[in-house]
Scaffold this motif. Structure first.
Motif, PDB file in Angstrom:
ATOM      1  N   ILE A  40       0.864  -1.174   0.000  1.00  0.00           N
ATOM      2  CA  ILE A  40       0.000   0.000   0.000  1.00  0.00           C
ATOM      3  C   ILE A  40       0.900   1.223   0.000  1.00  0.00           C
ATOM      4  CG2 ILE A  40      -0.170   0.229   2.512  1.00  0.00           C
ATOM      5  CD1 ILE A  40      -3.195   0.797   2.089  1.00  0.00           C
ATOM      6  N   LYS A  41       0.351   2.353  -0.456  1.00  0.00           N
ATOM      7  CA  LYS A  41       1.127   3.589  -0.512  1.00  0.00           C
ATOM      8  C   LYS A  41       0.429   4.662   0.327  1.00  0.00           C
ATOM      9  CE  LYS A  41       3.232   6.733  -3.923  1.00  0.00           C
ATOM     10  NZ  LYS A  41       3.253   7.094  -5.379  1.00  0.00           N
ATOM     11  N   GLU A  42       1.200   5.304   1.198  1.00  0.00           N
ATOM     12  CA  GLU A  42       0.719   6.466   1.939  1.00  0.00           C
ATOM     13  C   GLU A  42       1.637   7.628   1.614  1.00  0.00           C
ATOM     14  OE1 GLU A  42      -0.526   8.065   6.385  1.00  0.00           O
ATOM     15  OE2 GLU A  42       0.635   6.210   6.204  1.00  0.00           O
ATOM     16  N   ASP A  43       1.051   8.722   1.133  1.00  0.00           N
ATOM     17  CA  ASP A  43       1.840   9.857   0.653  1.00  0.00           C
ATOM     18  C   ASP A  43       2.812   9.353  -0.415  1.00  0.00           C
ATOM     19  OD1 ASP A  43       0.486  11.536   2.474  1.00  0.00           O
ATOM     20  OD2 ASP A  43       1.846  10.931   4.063  1.00  0.00           O
ATOM     21  N   ASN A 295       0.252   5.422 -10.137  1.00  0.00           N
ATOM     22  CA  ASN A 295       0.524   6.307 -11.281  1.00  0.00           C
ATOM     23  C   ASN A 295      -0.050   5.748 -12.575  1.00  0.00           C
ATOM     24  OD1 ASN A 295       1.954   8.193  -9.681  1.00  0.00           O
ATOM     25  ND2 ASN A 295       3.813   6.951  -9.838  1.00  0.00           N
ATOM     26  N   GLY A 296      -1.269   5.219 -12.485  1.00  0.00           N
ATOM     27  CA  GLY A 296      -1.974   4.747 -13.675  1.00  0.00           C
ATOM     28  C   GLY A 296      -1.572   3.370 -14.166  1.00  0.00           C
ATOM     29  N   LYS A 297      -0.660   2.703 -13.478  1.00  0.00           N
ATOM     30  CA  LYS A 297      -0.232   1.363 -13.865  1.00  0.00           C
ATOM     31  C   LYS A 297      -0.618   0.359 -12.785  1.00  0.00           C
ATOM     32  CE  LYS A 297       3.762   2.791 -16.665  1.00  0.00           C
ATOM     33  NZ  LYS A 297       5.231   2.627 -16.878  1.00  0.00           N
ATOM     34  N   ASP A 298      -0.928  -0.855 -13.220  1.00  0.00           N
ATOM     35  CA  ASP A 298      -1.239  -1.940 -12.294  1.00  0.00           C
ATOM     36  C   ASP A 298      -0.014  -2.835 -12.126  1.00  0.00           C
ATOM     37  OD1 ASP A 298      -3.921  -1.086 -12.074  1.00  0.00           O
ATOM     38  OD2 ASP A 298      -4.459  -2.194 -13.882  1.00  0.00           O
ATOM     39  N   TYR A 299       0.185  -3.296 -10.899  1.00  0.00           N
ATOM     40  CA  TYR A 299       1.342  -4.117 -10.588  1.00  0.00           C
ATOM     41  C   TYR A 299       0.915  -5.369  -9.831  1.00  0.00           C
ATOM     42  CZ  TYR A 299       4.144  -0.008 -11.750  1.00  0.00           C
ATOM     43  OH  TYR A 299       4.723   1.066 -12.399  1.00  0.00           O
ATOM     44  N   ARG A 316       8.980 -10.013  -5.415  1.00  0.00           N
ATOM     45  CA  ARG A 316       8.892  -9.716  -6.840  1.00  0.00           C
ATOM     46  C   ARG A 316       7.751  -8.733  -7.090  1.00  0.00           C
ATOM     47  NH1 ARG A 316       9.266 -14.514 -11.045  1.00  0.00           N
ATOM     48  NH2 ARG A 316       9.107 -12.662 -12.352  1.00  0.00           N
ATOM     49  N   ILE A 317       8.003  -7.767  -7.959  1.00  0.00           N
ATOM     50  CA  ILE A 317       6.998  -6.792  -8.384  1.00  0.00           C
ATOM     51  C   ILE A 317       7.063  -6.699  -9.897  1.00  0.00           C
ATOM     52  CG2 ILE A 317       6.204  -4.404  -8.246  1.00  0.00           C
ATOM     53  CD1 ILE A 317       7.622  -4.193  -5.543  1.00  0.00           C
ATOM     54  N   GLU A 318       5.939  -6.988 -10.562  1.00  0.00           N
ATOM     55  CA  GLU A 318       5.887  -6.978 -12.027  1.00  0.00           C
ATOM     56  C   GLU A 318       4.684  -6.171 -12.493  1.00  0.00           C
ATOM     57  OE1 GLU A 318       8.290  -8.272 -13.707  1.00  0.00           O
ATOM     58  OE2 GLU A 318       9.251  -9.560 -12.200  1.00  0.00           O
ATOM     59  N   GLU A 319       4.857  -5.454 -13.591  1.00  0.00           N
ATOM     60  CA  GLU A 319       3.731  -4.696 -14.144  1.00  0.00           C
ATOM     61  C   GLU A 319       2.719  -5.639 -14.788  1.00  0.00           C
ATOM     62  OE1 GLU A 319       2.730  -1.094 -17.325  1.00  0.00           O
ATOM     63  OE2 GLU A 319       4.824  -1.521 -16.779  1.00  0.00           O
ATOM     64  N   LEU A 320       1.439  -5.328 -14.577  1.00  0.00           N
ATOM     65  CA  LEU A 320       0.348  -6.065 -15.218  1.00  0.00           C
ATOM     66  C   LEU A 320      -0.181  -5.273 -16.402  1.00  0.00           C
ATOM     67  CD1 LEU A 320      -2.137  -7.527 -12.558  1.00  0.00           C
ATOM     68  CD2 LEU A 320      -0.597  -8.786 -14.065  1.00  0.00           C
ATOM     69  N   VAL A 321      -0.427  -5.952 -17.501  1.00  0.00           N
ATOM     70  CA  VAL A 321      -1.101  -5.362 -18.656  1.00  0.00           C
ATOM     71  C   VAL A 321      -2.366  -6.175 -18.921  1.00  0.00           C
ATOM     72  CG1 VAL A 321       0.992  -4.398 -19.668  1.00  0.00           C
ATOM     73  CG2 VAL A 321       0.310  -6.747 -20.246  1.00  0.00           C
TER      74      VAL A 321
END
Length: 331
Positions: A40-43, A295-299, A316-321
């Motif tokens: 999760i992201k805070e600030d 930022n508009g991308k799913d991961y 591991r963190i990978e971008e989803l399309v």
């Protein structure tokens, strides 16, 4: 729920390979030892919560370097010690969600080899450890599975909020599979109770976990995108290093409560699930994922068993399309 014959091996593997790392240590993503991560992201700060003593926490400003934070709990919650024989503070598979102005952290405690398991929840106003408002308040037990009574297991929680801003909890593994139950605004089971089975891999009732073969299912995560709720789950063996066969599959439904089907229209409550990601020469197995948008991308965030490091579990963190038919793929 893990395969019965490998429970002690699995526990020893996870404990020994998720090294005791001092708070303040900074590691790259490939070096970061996590199991069952959620993000999760805070600030401008990303936080990962994952399996570990007291719930392990990592932070980052760039998704590339991760700083070890102090655990959520300095001491095991007393209600969990009382509820689960042998529990000493090693907490499984947390899930974090910002809901109605607070951060809710769900987590699982379990007795190895049995479905004597509970899901609890804690709440905080902020995730920033240096904030004067930072304080985890444990709200106690949400749901419990009882050996000899239930054909489901209260582990691997994931909070889902529907289109009416109502909270639901999905969780479970093995036996009768992945469950969904409605919660109230205090994060307890809502009355009258509403229960659903979202996914399962059927097997004969009396088949032991050690002979389950292709019946292993766990780690649900639901992600809403467009007209669909996407249900991600993990199949097969986790937690045994280089022998792990963990993989991620997915299905979807236009209704949160289901039915969920895969790309071929096979129901996920009847062994359905389209393969999203599996092990290869670099990673023995991959699984227990979450999905987040930044930022508009799913991961896709998950753990993999590093074939180049003795099968140790790493972040591991990978971008989803998404393809033209609305199905996810790893970029």
């Amino acid at each position: 729920m893990r395969f019965l014959f490998s429970f002690l091996l699995s526990f020893a593997f996870v404990k020994s390979h998720c090294q005791q790392i001092a708070a303040g240590t900074v590691l790259s993503t490939r070096q970061t030892p996590v199991h069952d991560p959620v993000i999760i992201k805070e600030d401008s700060v990303y936080y990962i919560f994952c399996t570990g003593n007291g719930i392990a926490v990592w932070s980052s400003s760039n998704l590339k370097e991760w700083k070890k934070e102090a655990p959520v709990f300095a001491n095991p919650p007393q209600w969990a010690v009382d509820a689960v024989p042998g529990f000493k503070g090693h907490i499984w598979a947390p899930d974090i969600h910002f809901y109605n102005g607070s951060y809710y952290l769900f987590y699982a405690v379990s007795q190895f080899g049995k479905n004597t398991s509970c899901i609890g929840v804690a709440v905080n106003k902020t995730l920033h450890p240096l904030s004067p408002d930072y304080k985890w308040i444990d709200l106690g037990k949400v749901v419990q599975s009882v050996l000899g009574r239930d054909l489901w297991n209260a582990i691997d929680p994931n909070l889902v909020v529907d289109e009416k801003n109502e909270p639901w909890l999905t969780f479970g593994s093995f036996w009768s599979g992945i469950k969904l139950v409605k919660l109230d605004r205090q994060m307890k089971i809502a009355e009258p109770q509403q229960w659903y089975t979202l996914a399962r891999r059927p097997r004969p009732y009396n088949t032991p976990d050690s002979s389950a073969g292709g019946a292993a299912i766990e780690a649900p995560f639901i992600f809403r995108k467009g007209d669909y709720y996407y249900l991600f789950v993990s199949f097969d063996y986790c937690c045994i290093g280089e022998q792990s066969t963990y993989k991620i599959v997915v299905g979807r439904s236009k209704v949160l409560q289901g039915l969920y089907v895969d790309k071929d229209g096979v129901r996920m409550d009847s062994n359905g699930g389209s393969l999203l990601l599996q092990g290869n020469a670099d990673w023995n197995g991959v699984g227990h994922n979450a999905v987040f948008t930044d930022n508009g991308k799913d991961y896709l965030i998950f753990h993999g068993y590093d074939a180049k490091d003795g099968g140790r579990s790493k972040l591991r963190i990978e971008e989803l399309v998404w393809d033209e038919n609305g199905w996810p793929a790893v970029k």
